[in-house]
Write an enzyme that holds these catalytic residues in place. Structure first.
Site, PDB file in Angstrom:
ATOM      1  N   PHE A 136       0.856  -1.157  -0.046  1.00 28.02           N
ATOM      2  CA  PHE A 136      -0.189   0.000   0.148  1.00 28.02           C
ATOM      3  C   PHE A 136       0.747   1.214  -0.025  1.00 28.02           C
ATOM      4  O   PHE A 136       1.785   1.394   0.884  1.00 28.02           O
ATOM      5  CB  PHE A 136      -0.795   0.159   1.228  1.00 28.02           C
ATOM      6  CG  PHE A 136      -2.071   1.166   1.066  1.00 28.02           C
ATOM      7  CD1 PHE A 136      -3.169   0.665   0.831  1.00 28.02           C
ATOM      8  CD2 PHE A 136      -1.798   2.055   1.935  1.00 28.02           C
ATOM      9  CE1 PHE A 136      -4.183   1.741   0.582  1.00 28.02           C
ATOM     10  CE2 PHE A 136      -2.930   3.221   1.952  1.00 28.02           C
ATOM     11  CZ  PHE A 136      -3.852   2.929   1.240  1.00 28.02           C
ATOM     12  N   ASP A 208       1.725  -4.830   8.618  1.00 27.10           N
ATOM     13  CA  ASP A 208       0.406  -3.784   8.614  1.00 27.10           C
ATOM     14  C   ASP A 208      -0.956  -4.757   8.234  1.00 27.10           C
ATOM     15  O   ASP A 208      -0.857  -5.519   7.388  1.00 27.10           O
ATOM     16  CB  ASP A 208       0.668  -3.182   6.957  1.00 27.10           C
ATOM     17  CG  ASP A 208      -0.453  -1.980   7.121  1.00 27.10           C
ATOM     18  OD1 ASP A 208      -1.550  -2.301   7.506  1.00 27.10           O
ATOM     19  OD2 ASP A 208      -0.393  -0.921   6.314  1.00 27.10           O
ATOM     20  N   TYR A 233     -11.194   1.553  10.659  1.00 27.34           N
ATOM     21  CA  TYR A 233     -12.214   1.871   9.948  1.00 27.34           C
ATOM     22  C   TYR A 233     -12.787   1.091   8.800  1.00 27.34           C
ATOM     23  O   TYR A 233     -13.597   1.297   8.045  1.00 27.34           O
ATOM     24  CB  TYR A 233     -12.336   3.361   9.385  1.00 27.34           C
ATOM     25  CG  TYR A 233     -10.934   3.678   8.620  1.00 27.34           C
ATOM     26  CD1 TYR A 233     -10.513   3.175   7.256  1.00 27.34           C
ATOM     27  CD2 TYR A 233      -9.820   4.277   9.287  1.00 27.34           C
ATOM     28  CE1 TYR A 233      -9.449   3.355   6.630  1.00 27.34           C
ATOM     29  CE2 TYR A 233      -8.481   4.237   8.637  1.00 27.34           C
ATOM     30  CZ  TYR A 233      -8.168   3.839   7.457  1.00 27.34           C
ATOM     31  OH  TYR A 233      -7.181   4.065   6.860  1.00 27.34           O
ATOM     32  N   LYS A 234     -11.879  -0.124   8.724  1.00 31.39           N
ATOM     33  CA  LYS A 234     -12.506  -0.998   7.579  1.00 31.39           C
ATOM     34  C   LYS A 234     -13.250  -2.115   8.372  1.00 31.39           C
ATOM     35  O   LYS A 234     -14.017  -2.023   8.937  1.00 31.39           O
ATOM     36  CB  LYS A 234     -10.941  -1.560   6.894  1.00 31.39           C
ATOM     37  CG  LYS A 234     -10.156  -0.424   6.279  1.00 31.39           C
ATOM     38  CD  LYS A 234      -8.884  -0.741   5.735  1.00 31.39           C
ATOM     39  CE  LYS A 234      -8.445   0.464   4.912  1.00 31.39           C
ATOM     40  NZ  LYS A 234      -7.093   0.258   4.501  1.00 31.39           N
ATOM     41  N   ARG A 382     -12.842  -3.766  -7.003  1.00 30.67           N
ATOM     42  CA  ARG A 382     -12.830  -4.557  -5.556  1.00 30.67           C
ATOM     43  C   ARG A 382     -14.059  -4.739  -4.848  1.00 30.67           C
ATOM     44  O   ARG A 382     -14.861  -3.756  -4.793  1.00 30.67           O
ATOM     45  CB  ARG A 382     -11.780  -3.661  -4.772  1.00 30.67           C
ATOM     46  CG  ARG A 382     -10.548  -4.273  -4.648  1.00 30.67           C
ATOM     47  CD  ARG A 382      -9.760  -3.268  -3.550  1.00 30.67           C
ATOM     48  NE  ARG A 382     -10.402  -2.306  -2.807  1.00 30.67           N
ATOM     49  CZ  ARG A 382      -9.989  -1.758  -1.824  1.00 30.67           C
ATOM     50  NH1 ARG A 382      -8.519  -2.245  -1.400  1.00 30.67           N
ATOM     51  NH2 ARG A 382     -10.497  -0.721  -1.167  1.00 30.67           N
TER      52      ARG A 382
HETATM   53  C1  LIG Z   1      -6.249   1.560   4.415  1.00 30.29           C
HETATM   54  C2  LIG Z   1      -4.675   1.205   4.350  1.00 30.29           C
HETATM   55  C3  LIG Z   1      -3.733   2.038   5.200  1.00 30.29           C
HETATM   56  C4  LIG Z   1      -4.205   3.333   5.488  1.00 30.29           C
HETATM   57  O1  LIG Z   1      -3.486   4.326   6.318  1.00 30.29           O
HETATM   58  P1  LIG Z   1      -4.046   5.444   7.208  1.00 30.29           P
HETATM   59  O2  LIG Z   1      -2.725   6.145   7.457  1.00 30.29           O
HETATM   60  O3  LIG Z   1      -4.828   5.010   8.359  1.00 30.29           O
HETATM   61  O4  LIG Z   1      -4.701   6.439   6.309  1.00 30.29           O
HETATM   62  C5  LIG Z   1      -2.471   1.836   5.259  1.00 30.29           C
HETATM   63  N1  LIG Z   1      -1.994   0.765   4.844  1.00 30.29           N
HETATM   64  C6  LIG Z   1      -2.631  -0.330   4.117  1.00 30.29           C
HETATM   65  C7  LIG Z   1      -2.252  -1.776   3.682  1.00 30.29           C
HETATM   66  C8  LIG Z   1      -4.011   0.003   3.919  1.00 30.29           C
HETATM   67  O5  LIG Z   1      -4.823  -0.887   3.558  1.00 30.29           O
END
Ligand SMILES: *Cc1c(COP(=O)(O)O)cnc(C)c1O
Length: 423
Positions: A136, A208, A233-234, A382
């Protein structure tokens, strides 16, 4: 023969199967705990979880009663000050962590900054942060920022494709930074195996858990994980922008030194001394004042998981995606889309990713039909399957709508081809 007639028999079979699967679903009662709009098939819980009814009530209470009436006394009266720890411990149960290692604060991006810096400081003589090319983006961006700040002699980001990760583990690598479930394909890394291989080379691993927490049966302690970050939030349904969490294994806490040494991580924040002295536990990871409103809503949202077995959740997740993928082949959609998610359910997170040249417009057409999915550039549709509120009947509906859109080429319509800021 018209396409509608062609699919009506196979679709009737899919619908019947869905009914039977829903009847036998041990988690089916949980859907009632969410305030979902009527007739909405919500397949985007991997981006923003649905609203639990209890979270909505807490939102009203924390604003009207706690902030509105009790004002500043709420820090003690409603234990606002303890929220990062209390919420952290609720998350700990869901990720297989014993007490005293999980805390709720900030975002994944900020928490990664703290942990990557801390881990580098624990690895004198090594400077490489190894990660995956298609990780990500924010995970890679944060390391690039640290590289700029500390200089390449202290931090060098190296990214390799997934299949070169294991061969890339060597004595130069200080930190292995990996997302367990790929945000695009849904591929799941073997946490226990990779952590062990990295440890054999003296490498610290940061996981992560953005697409893992709340949907996989995680066992962080058992896998001897060093550090982890995640968002809420997911699949944890904490609401838009809800704070993230950090996990720091007990064994690392005495030596941990994170650079964002704010007053909330101080051993005695209310003595207001000039010198920073870190707390001697995971609370040293805190920085500034917690986002109380957001964190309170998250605190309530996590109650949905109270009696839930994460093993059951993980099993249903596999069954939902299996059902969707089998349905795709029954309706002959598998020749129209390129499925980039793993075929084996054990390697697949709770999502299915489909490539198609018109996937953006297909996603918009689905949304217009009340099937909410999302799009990831350049051409991925997705679909996320949150086991607590997605039913097999929902999956059947999504399949039917997808088949109709593809057949009628509704995605060619101009209205579905206008790009918005957030996809
Ligand atoms: C959604 C997501 C994030 C989001 O990071 P934030 O700092 O909370 O906005 C980070 N890493 C991954 C793999 C994600 O899917």
């Amino acid at each position: 023969m018209a396409y509608q007639d062609m699919i009506s028999t196979p679709f009737a079979v899919i619908k019947k199967q869905a009914e039977i699967l829903d009847e036998n679903d041990t988690l089916q009662t949980y859907k009632r705990l969410f305030a979902l709009p009527e007739n909405c098939v919500y397949l985007d819980g991997n981006s923003l979880g649905a609203l639990p009814i209890c979270a909505k009530q807490r939102a009203i209470d924390v604003v009207e009663q706690q902030w509105g009436r009790d004002l500043i006394t709420s820090w003690n009266k409603h234990q606002w000050i303890d929220l990062p720890t209390k919420v952290g411990e609720k998350i700990a149960r869901l990720i297989g962590a014993a007490k005293g290692q999980t805390i709720c604060c900030d975002s994944i991006s900020v928490n990664l900054f703290k942990l990557v810096c801390a881990a580098l400081a624990m690895q004198p003589g090594r400077n490489v942060v190894l990660s995956q090319t298609d990780n990500f983006p924010t995970d890679l961006y944060m390391v690039q920022g640290i590289e700029q700040l500390l200089g390449q002699q202290c931090c060098t980001l190296k990214t390799v494709p997934a299949d070169e990760l294991v061969s890339g583990l060597n004595e130069d690598v200080a930190v292995l930074l990996l997302t367990q479930v790929n945000y695009r394909t849904g591929y799941i890394h073997d946490m226990e195996k990779i952590t062990k291989l990295a440890h054999e080379k003296g490498i610290i691993v940061i996981w992560d858990l953005a697409h893992s927490a709340g949907v996989l049966d995680l066992k962080l302690d058992q896998c001897a994980v060093d550090f982890a970050v995640g968002c809420t939030y997911k699949y944890l349904n904490g609401g838009p922008g809800a704070p993230g969490f950090m996990y720091v294994a007990k064994r690392h806490q005495p030596v941990l030194k994170q650079p964002l040494s704010g007053w909330m991580g101080h051993s005695n924040p209310f003595e207001f001394t000039a010198e920073f002295v870190a707390k001697n536990n995971v609370e040293q990871c805190l920085t500034g004042t917690p986002t109380i409103i957001s964190m309170s809503i998250l605190d309530a949202a996590l109650d949905v998981f109270d009696e839930v077995s994460m093993l059951e959740v993980a099993k249903k997740s596999q069954k939902l995606t299996d059902f969707f993928m089998t349905g795709m082949s029954t309706l002959k959609l598998d020749s129209i889309f390129e499925c980039i998610s793993p075929q084996k359910s054990a390697h697949r997170g709770s999502q299915v990713a489909l490539n198609h040249p018109y996937s953006y417009a297909i996603c918009q057409a689905l949304i217009a039909q009340n099937v909410i999915a999302d799009f990831r550039a350049p051409d991925t549709l997705r679909l996320g399957f949150a086991p607590l509120y997605v039913s097999y009947a929902d999956v059947a509906t999504a399949l039917l709508k997808l088949a109709e859109i593809v057949q009628t080429k509704a995605y060619l319509r101009a209205e579905f081809n206008q790009q918005s800021k957030v996809t």
